[in-house]
Write an enzyme that holds these catalytic residues in place. Structure first.
Site, PDB file in Angstrom:
ATOM      1  N   LYS A  22       0.817  -1.188   0.178  1.00  0.00           N
ATOM      2  CA  LYS A  22       0.197   0.116   0.228  1.00  0.00           C
ATOM      3  C   LYS A  22       0.950   1.362  -0.016  1.00  0.00           C
ATOM      4  O   LYS A  22       0.587   2.133  -0.788  1.00  0.00           O
ATOM      5  CB  LYS A  22      -0.975   0.066   1.252  1.00  0.00           C
ATOM      6  CG  LYS A  22      -1.480   1.439   1.584  1.00  0.00           C
ATOM      7  CD  LYS A  22      -2.223   1.493   2.796  1.00  0.00           C
ATOM      8  CE  LYS A  22      -1.472   1.536   4.107  1.00  0.00           C
ATOM      9  NZ  LYS A  22      -1.351   3.040   4.273  1.00  0.00           N
ATOM     10  N   ASN A  23       2.079   1.083   0.784  1.00  0.00           N
ATOM     11  CA  ASN A  23       2.740   2.586   1.025  1.00  0.00           C
ATOM     12  C   ASN A  23       3.740   2.748   0.060  1.00  0.00           C
ATOM     13  O   ASN A  23       4.155   3.801  -0.099  1.00  0.00           O
ATOM     14  CB  ASN A  23       3.329   2.521   2.378  1.00  0.00           C
ATOM     15  CG  ASN A  23       2.350   2.535   3.484  1.00  0.00           C
ATOM     16  OD1 ASN A  23       1.328   3.043   3.182  1.00  0.00           O
ATOM     17  ND2 ASN A  23       2.828   2.361   4.637  1.00  0.00           N
ATOM     18  N   ARG A  91      -4.602  11.075   4.723  1.00  0.00           N
ATOM     19  CA  ARG A  91      -3.108  11.638   4.870  1.00  0.00           C
ATOM     20  C   ARG A  91      -2.437  11.538   3.739  1.00  0.00           C
ATOM     21  O   ARG A  91      -1.622  12.522   3.345  1.00  0.00           O
ATOM     22  CB  ARG A  91      -2.651  11.171   6.316  1.00  0.00           C
ATOM     23  CG  ARG A  91      -1.230  11.132   6.152  1.00  0.00           C
ATOM     24  CD  ARG A  91      -0.551  12.350   7.132  1.00  0.00           C
ATOM     25  NE  ARG A  91       0.859  12.085   6.739  1.00  0.00           N
ATOM     26  CZ  ARG A  91       1.627  13.519   7.100  1.00  0.00           C
ATOM     27  NH1 ARG A  91       0.765  14.436   7.722  1.00  0.00           N
ATOM     28  NH2 ARG A  91       2.743  13.421   6.981  1.00  0.00           N
ATOM     29  N   CYS A 115      -4.740  12.408  13.120  1.00  0.00           N
ATOM     30  CA  CYS A 115      -5.396  11.484  13.115  1.00  0.00           C
ATOM     31  C   CYS A 115      -5.069  10.740  14.423  1.00  0.00           C
ATOM     32  O   CYS A 115      -4.016  11.168  15.267  1.00  0.00           O
ATOM     33  CB  CYS A 115      -4.823  10.251  12.104  1.00  0.00           C
ATOM     34  SG  CYS A 115      -2.989  10.049  11.857  1.00  0.00           S
ATOM     35  N   ARG A 120      -0.012  15.142  12.213  1.00  0.00           N
ATOM     36  CA  ARG A 120       0.779  14.752  11.052  1.00  0.00           C
ATOM     37  C   ARG A 120       1.040  15.805  10.243  1.00  0.00           C
ATOM     38  O   ARG A 120       0.356  16.218   9.300  1.00  0.00           O
ATOM     39  CB  ARG A 120      -0.261  13.751  10.459  1.00  0.00           C
ATOM     40  CG  ARG A 120      -0.962  12.579  10.854  1.00  0.00           C
ATOM     41  CD  ARG A 120       0.228  11.492  11.418  1.00  0.00           C
ATOM     42  NE  ARG A 120       0.783  10.902  10.281  1.00  0.00           N
ATOM     43  CZ  ARG A 120       0.555   9.897   9.636  1.00  0.00           C
ATOM     44  NH1 ARG A 120      -0.724   9.382   9.921  1.00  0.00           N
ATOM     45  NH2 ARG A 120       1.045   9.478   8.734  1.00  0.00           N
ATOM     46  N   ASP A 309       5.051   0.973  12.265  1.00  0.00           N
ATOM     47  CA  ASP A 309       3.834   0.271  11.646  1.00  0.00           C
ATOM     48  C   ASP A 309       3.693  -1.076  12.286  1.00  0.00           C
ATOM     49  O   ASP A 309       2.739  -1.835  11.898  1.00  0.00           O
ATOM     50  CB  ASP A 309       3.929   0.355  10.077  1.00  0.00           C
ATOM     51  CG  ASP A 309       3.481   1.536   9.471  1.00  0.00           C
ATOM     52  OD1 ASP A 309       3.604   1.881   8.324  1.00  0.00           O
ATOM     53  OD2 ASP A 309       3.316   2.540  10.384  1.00  0.00           O
ATOM     54  N   ILE A 331       8.641   7.451  16.781  1.00  0.00           N
ATOM     55  CA  ILE A 331       8.263   8.182  15.570  1.00  0.00           C
ATOM     56  C   ILE A 331       6.808   8.591  15.769  1.00  0.00           C
ATOM     57  O   ILE A 331       6.622   9.906  15.684  1.00  0.00           O
ATOM     58  CB  ILE A 331       8.211   7.097  14.405  1.00  0.00           C
ATOM     59  CG1 ILE A 331       9.782   6.912  14.160  1.00  0.00           C
ATOM     60  CG2 ILE A 331       7.665   7.895  13.110  1.00  0.00           C
ATOM     61  CD1 ILE A 331      10.001   5.594  12.802  1.00  0.00           C
ATOM     62  N   ARG A 401      -8.632  -0.211   5.008  1.00  0.00           N
ATOM     63  CA  ARG A 401      -7.683   0.783   4.322  1.00  0.00           C
ATOM     64  C   ARG A 401      -6.501   0.188   3.871  1.00  0.00           C
ATOM     65  O   ARG A 401      -6.009   0.835   2.884  1.00  0.00           O
ATOM     66  CB  ARG A 401      -7.420   1.941   5.440  1.00  0.00           C
ATOM     67  CG  ARG A 401      -8.445   3.117   5.655  1.00  0.00           C
ATOM     68  CD  ARG A 401      -7.930   4.027   6.498  1.00  0.00           C
ATOM     69  NE  ARG A 401      -6.644   4.607   5.872  1.00  0.00           N
ATOM     70  CZ  ARG A 401      -5.764   5.103   6.606  1.00  0.00           C
ATOM     71  NH1 ARG A 401      -6.046   5.130   7.825  1.00  0.00           N
ATOM     72  NH2 ARG A 401      -4.809   5.421   6.116  1.00  0.00           N
TER      73      ARG A 401
END
Ligand code: EPZ
Length: 423
Positions: A22-23, A91, A115, A120, A309, A331, A401
């Site tokens: 996805k990223n 985002r 979020c 962010r 993540d 982070i 998502r």
């Protein structure tokens, strides 16, 4: 809104294929705006974030066709204004700024909302694009960037107080491909998704070197052409299923992974007493739950460190690991929404100052829980696999998502889950 019922207690085993990242897909889809020619991107996961990105591209005027994992984009005539109501919901839409500015010398993009994982900001993105000669203003919830005389190469450092920025690096890299002269990004993000974007851009005729290291150099060119690209496997989906196997598995094989992207996750699981074996080509791995799981301390760091993540998923594993484990997120220090829900299931977790201390318990009990962000929701699914009884995960759209058909993949591994569609 859909919900997921997870009936705990069924061990998982067997093999599944990991989807495209996805990223990596999101900035690559945005980068298609940098050319008027056809761009074909394969292995784009069918998740709502990539669907939003496709809607934004269409809203900008690009012609987009999507079929079984492949997206074909032709951005011959496009507007400089991204559709506000879609952009504000995701985002990652912020990565439209770089390509739109480079292509149109102007862009209007909605500011990302905050979020649950934390504030962010986009100050580093703006710093980078202003270094290339853009001027920025904020109006009506949008950021408006203009560069009427085009962009000029520059040297820019993109380190913030929490380290490098992944999408900020992507934005500056994309904008710099069509700038006049050479751009050097220092303190660049080194994530594999940044490298995949650089490879995609170079296949379009860009001249990028150093991607994957903290110093990326981009020599501007006058035009980019169409290309065909396969997106890399999703290392966070792979990591999520690796943790599922360590929690509830007796031999789970993941196909289409990239061993080199999973070093930190593999090291953490082995340190926690579980077995991870890769095949000799490094594109498949098999995970077995260890006989004596061990408590571990995890500190998240920019790549190649342990990924933020993946900290929620590991917390679910530690909830059932004897002893006291620790998770520190450097982070996103507020990224602990999953802990309250895990405690509802009987976990023993104390959260303070960006750190969670998890004392393993003998069992968790299923409960109705609330998904909050993508990875926190995944952690609740993992806990549900080993909890006694049924865990009902509401607001399943958080998971949809970023995880492609998670219920079908879990069913294929023998988990007892069902998606309940609610009107
Ligand atoms: C990317 O977000 C990922 N999203 C996130 O994954 C991931 O958690 C994050 O990188 C960190 O690895 C995508 O790639 C679509 P950052 P990004 O800019 O690029 C601060 C998921 O679950 N910062 O690298 O938006 C920021 O607050 C998602 O798939 C600034 O201060 O994250 C954070 O503390 C969640 N100013 C740190 O930098 C800025 O201008 C890293 O953020 C930008 C960021």
């Amino acid at each position: 809104m859909d919900k997921l019922l997870v009936h705990g207690g069924s061990p998982i085993h067997g093999a599944i294929t990991i989807s495209g990242s996805k990223n990596a897909s999101l900035p690559i889809l945005a980068a298609a705006l940098l050319t008027e020619e056809d761009v074909v991107i394969r292995r784009v996961p069918d998740v709502s974030d990539t669907n939003y990105m496709v809607q934004i591209l269409t809203g900008l005027g690009a012609d987009v066709e999507r079929f079984s994992g492949t997206v074909r984009i032709t951005a011959s005539e496009i507007s400089d204004t991204a559709p506000y109501d879609i952009v504000r919901r995701m985002r990652a839409s912020v990565c439209m700024m770089g390509p739109l500015l480079a292509r149109k010398q102007r862009c209007v993009v909605a500011l990302p909302g905050g979020c649950v994982i934390g504030d962010r900001p986009i100050d580093l993105h703006i710093r980078g694009l202003e270094a290339l000669g853009a001027t920025s203003e904020f109006e009506g919830g949008n950021v408006i960037l203009t560069a009427p005389h085009g962009l000029k190469g520059a040297t820019v450092d993109l380190c913030g107080e929490n380290g490098p920025t992944v999408l900020g690096t992507d934005n500056v890299m994309m904008a710099a491909t069509l700038a006049e002269g050479t751009t050097t990004i220092t303190s660049a993000a080194c994530e594999p998704e940044v490298v995949d974007l650089a490879e995609f851009l170079n296949s379009m005729g860009a001249k990028i070197t150093g991607a994957g290291t903290p110093i990326i150099t981009i020599e501007g060119v006058s035009k980019l052409h169409g290309t065909v690209h396969n997106v890399i496997p999703d290392r966070i989906e792979a990591g999520t299923f690796m943790v599922a196997a360590a929690l509830a598995g007796d031999g789970v094989t993941l196909r289409r992974v990239h061993e080199g992207h999973l070093v930190a996750i593999t090291a953490a699981l082995r340190k926690a007493g579980h077995q991870v074996h890769f095949n000799n080509t490094g594109d498949a791995c098999t995970v077995h739950r260890g006989d004596t799981p061990m408590p571990v301390e995890i500190v998240t760091e920019p790549y190649p460190g342990y990924p933020t993540d993946m900290q929620a998923q590991m917390t679910a594993l530690f909830a059932m690991t004897p002893g006291s484990s620790v998770v520190v997120d450097t982070i996103f220090p507020q990224r602990f929404m999953h802990c309250a829900e895990l405690k509802r299931m009987g976990a023993d977790i104390h959260v303070a100052d960006g750190k969670a201390v998890i004392k393993g318990v003998k069992s968790l009990s299923g409960a109705p829980v609330m998904a909050s962000d993508l990875r926190a929701s995944a952690a609740l699914v993992l806990a549900g696999l080993v909890a006694k009884g049924t865990t009902e995960i509401n607001r399943l759209y958080h998971i949809d998502r970023g995880y492609e058909h998670i219920d079908e993949k879990l069913l294929a591994l023998g988990a007892n889950v069902e998606r309940v569609r609610e009107r």
